[in-house]
Design a protein around this motif. Sequence first.
Motif, PDB file in Angstrom:
ATOM      1  N   PHE A 353       0.759  -1.100  -0.042  1.00  0.00           N
ATOM      2  CA  PHE A 353       0.120   0.060  -0.182  1.00  0.00           C
ATOM      3  C   PHE A 353       0.876   1.255  -0.118  1.00  0.00           C
ATOM      4  O   PHE A 353       1.983   1.078   0.792  1.00  0.00           O
ATOM      5  CB  PHE A 353      -0.736   0.151   1.306  1.00  0.00           C
ATOM      6  CG  PHE A 353      -2.016  -1.134   1.322  1.00  0.00           C
ATOM      7  CD1 PHE A 353      -3.258  -0.732   0.659  1.00  0.00           C
ATOM      8  CD2 PHE A 353      -1.608  -2.286   1.472  1.00  0.00           C
ATOM      9  CE1 PHE A 353      -4.232  -1.741   0.629  1.00  0.00           C
ATOM     10  CE2 PHE A 353      -2.886  -3.132   1.811  1.00  0.00           C
ATOM     11  CZ  PHE A 353      -3.899  -3.066   1.040  1.00  0.00           C
ATOM     12  N   VAL A 354       0.378   2.329  -0.781  1.00  0.00           N
ATOM     13  CA  VAL A 354       1.096   3.582  -0.635  1.00  0.00           C
ATOM     14  C   VAL A 354       0.113   4.696  -0.354  1.00  0.00           C
ATOM     15  O   VAL A 354      -0.932   4.645  -0.715  1.00  0.00           O
ATOM     16  CB  VAL A 354       1.408   3.865  -2.068  1.00  0.00           C
ATOM     17  CG1 VAL A 354       2.143   5.445  -2.000  1.00  0.00           C
ATOM     18  CG2 VAL A 354       2.615   2.970  -2.619  1.00  0.00           C
ATOM     19  N   VAL A 355       0.355   5.195   0.706  1.00  0.00           N
ATOM     20  CA  VAL A 355      -0.267   6.599   1.261  1.00  0.00           C
ATOM     21  C   VAL A 355       0.233   7.634   0.959  1.00  0.00           C
ATOM     22  O   VAL A 355       1.343   8.036   1.193  1.00  0.00           O
ATOM     23  CB  VAL A 355      -0.548   6.160   2.964  1.00  0.00           C
ATOM     24  CG1 VAL A 355      -1.188   7.294   3.366  1.00  0.00           C
ATOM     25  CG2 VAL A 355      -1.002   4.847   3.145  1.00  0.00           C
ATOM     26  N   GLY A 356      -0.692   8.664   0.459  1.00  0.00           N
ATOM     27  CA  GLY A 356      -0.122   9.872   0.072  1.00  0.00           C
ATOM     28  C   GLY A 356      -1.116  10.885  -0.450  1.00  0.00           C
ATOM     29  O   GLY A 356      -2.238  10.096  -1.113  1.00  0.00           O
ATOM     30  N   SER A 357      -0.696  12.174  -0.567  1.00  0.00           N
ATOM     31  CA  SER A 357      -1.600  12.978  -1.361  1.00  0.00           C
ATOM     32  C   SER A 357      -1.667  12.630  -3.129  1.00  0.00           C
ATOM     33  O   SER A 357      -0.696  11.786  -3.455  1.00  0.00           O
ATOM     34  CB  SER A 357      -1.266  14.214  -1.489  1.00  0.00           C
ATOM     35  OG  SER A 357       0.075  14.494  -2.197  1.00  0.00           O
ATOM     36  N   SER A 384       0.171  -1.279  10.978  1.00  0.00           N
ATOM     37  CA  SER A 384      -0.195  -1.868  12.384  1.00  0.00           C
ATOM     38  C   SER A 384      -0.943  -3.237  11.996  1.00  0.00           C
ATOM     39  O   SER A 384      -0.832  -4.006  13.115  1.00  0.00           O
ATOM     40  CB  SER A 384      -0.772  -0.992  13.121  1.00  0.00           C
ATOM     41  OG  SER A 384      -0.078   0.225  13.653  1.00  0.00           O
ATOM     42  N   SER A 385      -1.530  -3.469  11.118  1.00  0.00           N
ATOM     43  CA  SER A 385      -2.396  -4.703  10.620  1.00  0.00           C
ATOM     44  C   SER A 385      -1.302  -5.654  10.205  1.00  0.00           C
ATOM     45  O   SER A 385      -1.641  -6.789   9.769  1.00  0.00           O
ATOM     46  CB  SER A 385      -3.552  -4.474   9.874  1.00  0.00           C
ATOM     47  OG  SER A 385      -2.943  -4.092   8.557  1.00  0.00           O
ATOM     48  N   GLY A 386      -0.094  -5.430   9.872  1.00  0.00           N
ATOM     49  CA  GLY A 386       1.165  -6.322   9.317  1.00  0.00           C
ATOM     50  C   GLY A 386       1.358  -6.154   7.974  1.00  0.00           C
ATOM     51  O   GLY A 386       1.973  -7.105   7.506  1.00  0.00           O
ATOM     52  N   LEU A 387       0.941  -4.989   7.288  1.00  0.00           N
ATOM     53  CA  LEU A 387       1.252  -4.747   5.886  1.00  0.00           C
ATOM     54  C   LEU A 387       2.559  -4.075   5.724  1.00  0.00           C
ATOM     55  O   LEU A 387       2.934  -3.130   6.576  1.00  0.00           O
ATOM     56  CB  LEU A 387       0.018  -4.085   5.507  1.00  0.00           C
ATOM     57  CG  LEU A 387      -1.321  -4.845   5.442  1.00  0.00           C
ATOM     58  CD1 LEU A 387      -2.729  -4.036   5.054  1.00  0.00           C
ATOM     59  CD2 LEU A 387      -1.355  -6.108   4.703  1.00  0.00           C
ATOM     60  N   ALA A 388       2.691  -4.022   4.432  1.00  0.00           N
ATOM     61  CA  ALA A 388       4.001  -3.228   4.105  1.00  0.00           C
ATOM     62  C   ALA A 388       3.604  -2.145   3.448  1.00  0.00           C
ATOM     63  O   ALA A 388       2.825  -2.203   2.326  1.00  0.00           O
ATOM     64  CB  ALA A 388       4.826  -4.101   2.995  1.00  0.00           C
ATOM     65  N   VAL A 389       3.560  -0.820   4.046  1.00  0.00           N
ATOM     66  CA  VAL A 389       3.141   0.315   3.682  1.00  0.00           C
ATOM     67  C   VAL A 389       4.270   1.405   3.447  1.00  0.00           C
ATOM     68  O   VAL A 389       5.386   1.634   4.022  1.00  0.00           O
ATOM     69  CB  VAL A 389       2.257   0.879   4.781  1.00  0.00           C
ATOM     70  CG1 VAL A 389       1.526   2.263   4.341  1.00  0.00           C
ATOM     71  CG2 VAL A 389       1.248   0.044   5.408  1.00  0.00           C
ATOM     72  N   ALA A 390       4.283   2.353   2.363  1.00  0.00           N
ATOM     73  CA  ALA A 390       5.121   3.292   2.236  1.00  0.00           C
ATOM     74  C   ALA A 390       4.346   4.647   2.157  1.00  0.00           C
ATOM     75  O   ALA A 390       3.181   4.806   1.421  1.00  0.00           O
ATOM     76  CB  ALA A 390       5.694   3.213   0.630  1.00  0.00           C
ATOM     77  N   TRP A 391       4.501   5.336   2.802  1.00  0.00           N
ATOM     78  CA  TRP A 391       3.889   6.724   3.304  1.00  0.00           C
ATOM     79  C   TRP A 391       4.901   7.706   2.871  1.00  0.00           C
ATOM     80  O   TRP A 391       5.937   7.896   2.954  1.00  0.00           O
ATOM     81  CB  TRP A 391       3.619   7.097   4.646  1.00  0.00           C
ATOM     82  CG  TRP A 391       2.976   8.016   5.012  1.00  0.00           C
ATOM     83  CD1 TRP A 391       2.301   9.000   4.325  1.00  0.00           C
ATOM     84  CD2 TRP A 391       2.495   8.604   6.357  1.00  0.00           C
ATOM     85  NE1 TRP A 391       1.646  10.152   4.973  1.00  0.00           N
ATOM     86  CE2 TRP A 391       1.740   9.815   6.365  1.00  0.00           C
ATOM     87  CE3 TRP A 391       2.750   7.940   7.722  1.00  0.00           C
ATOM     88  CZ2 TRP A 391       1.300  10.439   7.450  1.00  0.00           C
ATOM     89  CZ3 TRP A 391       2.207   8.773   8.946  1.00  0.00           C
ATOM     90  CH2 TRP A 391       1.673   9.894   8.778  1.00  0.00           C
ATOM     91  N   ILE A 392       4.229   8.240   1.698  1.00  0.00           N
ATOM     92  CA  ILE A 392       5.053   9.542   0.882  1.00  0.00           C
ATOM     93  C   ILE A 392       4.502  10.851   1.161  1.00  0.00           C
ATOM     94  O   ILE A 392       3.469  11.079   1.410  1.00  0.00           O
ATOM     95  CB  ILE A 392       5.096   9.081  -0.669  1.00  0.00           C
ATOM     96  CG1 ILE A 392       3.791   9.207  -1.133  1.00  0.00           C
ATOM     97  CG2 ILE A 392       5.708   7.713  -0.790  1.00  0.00           C
ATOM     98  CD1 ILE A 392       3.402   8.807  -2.751  1.00  0.00           C
ATOM     99  N   ALA A 393       5.553  11.789   1.007  1.00  0.00           N
ATOM    100  CA  ALA A 393       5.316  13.186   0.995  1.00  0.00           C
ATOM    101  C   ALA A 393       6.600  13.842   0.185  1.00  0.00           C
ATOM    102  O   ALA A 393       7.541  13.242   0.205  1.00  0.00           O
ATOM    103  CB  ALA A 393       5.128  13.607   2.575  1.00  0.00           C
ATOM    104  N   SER A 394       6.338  15.178   0.065  1.00  0.00           N
ATOM    105  CA  SER A 394       7.446  15.818  -0.567  1.00  0.00           C
ATOM    106  C   SER A 394       8.491  16.232   0.101  1.00  0.00           C
ATOM    107  O   SER A 394       8.108  16.025   1.479  1.00  0.00           O
ATOM    108  CB  SER A 394       6.738  17.132  -1.635  1.00  0.00           C
ATOM    109  OG  SER A 394       6.040  17.982  -0.288  1.00  0.00           O
TER     110      SER A 394
END
Length: 418
Positions: A353-357, A384-394
Amino acid sequence: MIGLFAATEAGRRDLVELGPFLGSDTVVPDGPVRPALHRLWPRLEAAVIFLGPSSAVRLVAPLLRDKRSDPGVVCVAGEFVVSLGADALAERIADVLGRTAVLSSEGEDGPLDELIELLDATADGDLAGCSAALAAGEHVLLVNPLGFPLPALPDTVLSHGEADWKIVIDDRLPAATRADHEVRLVPRTLVVGVGSGSGVSTSAVASALAELEAGGLDLRAVRAFATADRKAGEQGILEAVEDWGFWHGDTSAPLLTFSAEVLAAVPVPNPSSSVDSLVGTASVAEAAALRGAADLACGGPVELAAQKVKGDNVTVAAARVLPRGRLALIGLGPGSADQRTPQADAELRRAAFVVGSADSVDQVRHLLRPGTGIHTHGAVELASSGLAVAWIASGAGPDAPPAGRDVETVRVPGVAAS
């Protein structure tokens, strides 16, 4: 870690120009290239060598072991940037230096190859056949009982149901003989604790380790051994650890040692008053396994995978470093691709999952695997649910609070604008 190695003045000038664009996980060693390369090689993800390909190949040839564990190599020579197994990095360097990239002839690894590399796993089974099935779009069942955080996978990879092919990710031995169309991936999750009397024989330690295997653990999953510091020179233990490496593909695993005071502070299910009176701690094998796993987990959760097994003058136990969610906090820099580091690209590729604007996601959409989930919020909850996540921002990236013990947090800042 990316190592930059230059033997000439021209190479050192290029190195100075290139370094800031590859991110903070870049090292520029002092001194001659050969000893520096040999010293850093086991820790490198990639080596950038400012020499011609033939000279670079002669340098790295004695260090090569296998495709999955060796770092990629990029040679920078004249107007060319030559990839030896690191095409994406070579293209990035060519863009920064204004040179021409010469890419390797091998195609990109498929999902199975990438899983093996990502998990640092030993693999059993018909890898070529399973890879071909994935490439052909056939259904493949993925069994992941320990819950490793995995990247986005093709939608033909199923988490339940039936399929002709099956991939199992586990550090335990299967209850039945592996089927023809089954591939097993064995990640290195285990720390084996060893306690012994003086003069224990190598064969006694080896026999005790075999009991762990008889109890269902796959010893190829061993990441480290651990014992009391007073046993650091016990020949039987040292030789058994060396023999384990020989019989498991010339794999190496460190022998971690801890003082009696440290081990005494570790809660264990099977303390022994007699051991306590002799060495100052009620447990060596279980306590050392748990403490070693805790150190390797860097604050993450661990568990006792096998309680102590007694042998001839020796006791062994095993602890497991448990998988946990992964949260990569990625800075995209001011916005241009050359101000995003190679590590950022790699973290985007390993995310489910990727999280960002919307604007941030648009900058990196071409890097994402098919099937990657895209969200505008909820990064910490997903990880927190055990997933691989990328949180992106400038800029430098998201300013996030600690995600907790059950999440491995990796910060990948963007390259600052010049």
